[in-house]
Design a protein around this motif. Structure first.
Motif, PDB file in Angstrom:
ATOM      1  N   ASN A   1     -14.821 -13.273   6.732  1.00 33.45           N
ATOM      2  CA  ASN A   1     -13.277 -12.795   7.043  1.00 33.45           C
ATOM      3  C   ASN A   1     -13.854 -11.517   9.049  1.00 33.45           C
ATOM      4  N   VAL A   2     -14.086 -12.303   9.914  1.00 34.69           N
ATOM      5  CA  VAL A   2     -14.367 -11.277  10.761  1.00 34.69           C
ATOM      6  C   VAL A   2     -13.654 -11.262  11.787  1.00 34.69           C
ATOM      7  N   ARG A   3     -13.154 -10.419  12.623  1.00 32.13           N
ATOM      8  CA  ARG A   3     -12.605  -9.801  13.856  1.00 32.13           C
ATOM      9  C   ARG A   3     -13.254  -9.590  14.980  1.00 32.13           C
ATOM     10  N   ASN A   4     -13.342 -10.005  16.173  1.00 30.19           N
ATOM     11  CA  ASN A   4     -13.543  -9.611  17.195  1.00 30.19           C
ATOM     12  C   ASN A   4     -13.015  -8.741  17.829  1.00 30.19           C
ATOM     13  N   SER A   5     -12.901  -7.002  18.073  1.00 29.53           N
ATOM     14  CA  SER A   5     -11.960  -5.731  18.312  1.00 29.53           C
ATOM     15  C   SER A   5     -11.661  -5.779  20.163  1.00 29.53           C
ATOM     16  N   ASN A   6     -12.866  -7.173  20.125  1.00 28.71           N
ATOM     17  CA  ASN A   6     -12.420  -7.163  22.292  1.00 28.71           C
ATOM     18  C   ASN A   6     -11.702  -8.426  22.258  1.00 28.71           C
ATOM     19  N   THR A   7     -12.078  -9.476  21.689  1.00 28.24           N
ATOM     20  CA  THR A   7     -11.213 -11.069  22.088  1.00 28.24           C
ATOM     21  C   THR A   7     -10.216 -10.739  21.995  1.00 28.24           C
ATOM     22  N   GLY A   8     -10.116 -10.083  20.379  1.00 25.64           N
ATOM     23  CA  GLY A   8      -9.589 -10.518  19.515  1.00 25.64           C
ATOM     24  C   GLY A   8      -9.311 -11.337  18.341  1.00 25.64           C
ATOM     25  N   GLU A   9      -9.843 -12.150  18.741  1.00 24.55           N
ATOM     26  CA  GLU A   9     -10.342 -13.374  17.830  1.00 24.55           C
ATOM     27  C   GLU A   9     -10.695 -13.144  16.268  1.00 24.55           C
ATOM     28  N   ALA A  10     -10.458 -14.022  15.692  1.00 17.88           N
ATOM     29  CA  ALA A  10     -10.670 -13.396  14.284  1.00 17.88           C
ATOM     30  C   ALA A  10     -10.516 -15.384  13.351  1.00 17.88           C
ATOM     31  N   GLY A  11     -11.326 -14.930  12.324  1.00 19.75           N
ATOM     32  CA  GLY A  11     -11.136 -16.033  11.432  1.00 19.75           C
ATOM     33  C   GLY A  11     -11.943 -16.067  10.053  1.00 19.75           C
ATOM     34  N   THR A  12     -12.187 -16.689   9.172  1.00 23.17           N
ATOM     35  CA  THR A  12     -12.634 -16.846   7.929  1.00 23.17           C
ATOM     36  C   THR A  12     -13.271 -18.036   8.350  1.00 23.17           C
ATOM     37  N   PHE A  13     -14.988 -17.651   8.509  1.00 21.15           N
ATOM     38  CA  PHE A  13     -16.266 -18.828   8.289  1.00 21.15           C
ATOM     39  C   PHE A  13     -17.011 -19.051   7.293  1.00 21.15           C
ATOM     40  N   CYS A  14     -17.124 -20.048   6.692  1.00 18.47           N
ATOM     41  CA  CYS A  14     -18.335 -20.450   5.641  1.00 18.47           C
ATOM     42  C   CYS A  14     -19.257 -20.791   6.368  1.00 18.47           C
ATOM     43  N   TYR A  15     -20.137 -20.242   6.303  1.00 20.62           N
ATOM     44  CA  TYR A  15     -21.406 -20.589   7.813  1.00 20.62           C
ATOM     45  C   TYR A  15     -23.028 -20.844   6.099  1.00 20.62           C
ATOM     46  N   PHE A  16     -22.283 -20.680   4.465  1.00 18.18           N
ATOM     47  CA  PHE A  16     -23.790 -21.188   3.998  1.00 18.18           C
ATOM     48  C   PHE A  16     -22.845 -21.924   2.568  1.00 18.18           C
ATOM     49  N   ALA A  17     -23.060 -23.023   2.347  1.00 15.95           N
ATOM     50  CA  ALA A  17     -22.476 -23.567   1.085  1.00 15.95           C
ATOM     51  C   ALA A  17     -23.236 -24.680   0.617  1.00 15.95           C
TER      52      ALA A  17
ATOM     53  N   GLY B   1     -26.467 -24.975  -0.786  1.00 12.96           N
ATOM     54  CA  GLY B   1     -27.647 -24.835  -0.161  1.00 12.96           C
ATOM     55  C   GLY B   1     -28.157 -25.233   1.256  1.00 12.96           C
ATOM     56  N   LYS B   2     -26.709 -25.422   2.056  1.00 14.44           N
ATOM     57  CA  LYS B   2     -27.403 -25.459   3.005  1.00 14.44           C
ATOM     58  C   LYS B   2     -25.921 -24.691   4.400  1.00 14.44           C
ATOM     59  N   TRP B   3     -26.745 -24.212   4.954  1.00 12.01           N
ATOM     60  CA  TRP B   3     -26.610 -23.525   6.292  1.00 12.01           C
ATOM     61  C   TRP B   3     -24.838 -24.357   6.768  1.00 12.01           C
ATOM     62  N   GLN B   4     -24.509 -24.225   7.548  1.00 14.46           N
ATOM     63  CA  GLN B   4     -22.600 -24.579   7.614  1.00 14.46           C
ATOM     64  C   GLN B   4     -22.990 -24.529   9.180  1.00 14.46           C
ATOM     65  N   MET B   5     -23.456 -25.646   9.672  1.00 17.51           N
ATOM     66  CA  MET B   5     -23.680 -25.209  11.558  1.00 17.51           C
ATOM     67  C   MET B   5     -22.786 -25.326  12.056  1.00 17.51           C
ATOM     68  N   GLU B   6     -21.280 -26.322  11.944  1.00 21.00           N
ATOM     69  CA  GLU B   6     -19.924 -25.196  12.995  1.00 21.00           C
ATOM     70  C   GLU B   6     -19.914 -24.375  12.668  1.00 21.00           C
ATOM     71  N   GLN B   7     -19.898 -23.537  11.259  1.00 20.62           N
ATOM     72  CA  GLN B   7     -19.356 -22.188  11.042  1.00 20.62           C
ATOM     73  C   GLN B   7     -20.044 -21.087  11.769  1.00 20.62           C
ATOM     74  N   TYR B   8     -21.688 -21.835  11.411  1.00 24.55           N
ATOM     75  CA  TYR B   8     -21.982 -20.987  11.672  1.00 24.55           C
ATOM     76  C   TYR B   8     -22.143 -20.438  13.435  1.00 24.55           C
ATOM     77  N   LEU B   9     -22.038 -21.641  13.565  1.00 20.29           N
ATOM     78  CA  LEU B   9     -22.451 -21.660  15.536  1.00 20.29           C
ATOM     79  C   LEU B   9     -20.726 -20.962  15.877  1.00 20.29           C
ATOM     80  N   ALA B  10     -19.537 -21.011  15.121  1.00 23.74           N
ATOM     81  CA  ALA B  10     -18.902 -21.074  15.603  1.00 23.74           C
ATOM     82  C   ALA B  10     -18.420 -18.935  15.114  1.00 23.74           C
ATOM     83  N   LEU B  11     -19.645 -18.455  14.683  1.00 22.27           N
ATOM     84  CA  LEU B  11     -19.439 -16.910  13.996  1.00 22.27           C
ATOM     85  C   LEU B  11     -20.587 -16.382  15.647  1.00 22.27           C
ATOM     86  N   CYS B  12     -21.612 -17.130  15.881  1.00 19.62           N
ATOM     87  CA  CYS B  12     -21.960 -16.977  17.288  1.00 19.62           C
ATOM     88  C   CYS B  12     -21.538 -16.752  18.550  1.00 19.62           C
ATOM     89  N   ALA B  13     -20.640 -17.952  18.557  1.00 20.48           N
ATOM     90  CA  ALA B  13     -19.332 -17.440  19.840  1.00 20.48           C
ATOM     91  C   ALA B  13     -18.465 -16.370  19.143  1.00 20.48           C
TER      92      ALA B  13
END
Length: 199
Positions: A53-69, A71-83
């Motif tokens: 669960n993360v929030r960007n203090s500069n943009t106010g964007e926040a969300g819950t991300f499952c980036y690995f499940a 045994g595989k990287w969940q690319m859509e969620q991982y890329l959303a985190l990078c964004a």
């Protein structure tokens, strides 16, 4: 189309992405604090879904991300985190070293198991273009422009305690600042105390 959207679409088109191993293979525990780490008692935590669960203090964007499940990287969620941790001044994003997110995952798990409530991390800085890094006074050879560093706080935990939690994993550098904690990965472990300026 924004720079972030271009970034995400180009990575998806590229197919396979070179990522770190599923576990934090670089981490070496500090004997003084290893006993309290949740993954010491429950190493299977690294095989479970990694949800943060993360929030960007500069943009106010926040969300819950499952980036690995599963045994595989969940690319859509991982890329959303990078964004989410993009350089908001330049609206530019790159692939962030997954171990940076792994440290959020395991420290949030640590907090949730100890306090029996949801953990949240507020991020104050992620990727920086070289231009932004110079503008904020960041270290010229630091991890932010390379996608290997994050700054932030674990809500409900003091910066001092959070820095100790991060240091127990020996994944790279940890800097204790007046308003945030810096962590980076992929280099020799180090610790320092800063002031009010950016890391």
């Amino acid at each position: 189309m924004t720079a972030v959207n271009i970034f995400r679409r180009s990575v998806i088109r590229a197919g396979a992405v070179t990522l770190a191993a599923p576990a934090l293979c670089l981490l070496r525990p500090l004997p003084a604090s290893a006993a309290t780490r949740p993954d010491v008692a429950m190493p299977q935590l690294w095989n479970e879904p990694r949800v943060i669960n993360v929030r960007n203090s500069n943009t106010g964007e926040a969300g819950t991300f499952c980036y690995f499940a599963d045994g595989k990287w969940q690319m859509e969620q991982y890329l959303a985190l990078c964004a989410l941790v993009r350089d908001h001044r330049e609206n530019s994003a790159i692939q962030i070293e997954p171990a940076c997110f792994d440290l959020i995952y395991i420290t949030q798990t640590w907090y949730a198991m100890a306090e029996r409530r949801r953990a949240n991390t507020t991020l104050t800085s992620g990727y920086r273009t070289p231009k932004t890094n110079r503008a904020v006074g960041g270290a010229p050879g630091g991890g932010h422009p390379k996608g290997k560093a994050l700054d932030g706080l674990l809500e409900g935990v003091s910066p001092v305690v959070y820095s100790r939690m991060l240091r127990s994993y020996q994944a790279g550098g940890v800097g204790l600042y007046s308003g945030h904690v810096h962590w980076d990965v992929g280099r020799k472990p180090a610790f320092w105390r800063g002031g009010a300026r950016e890391s």
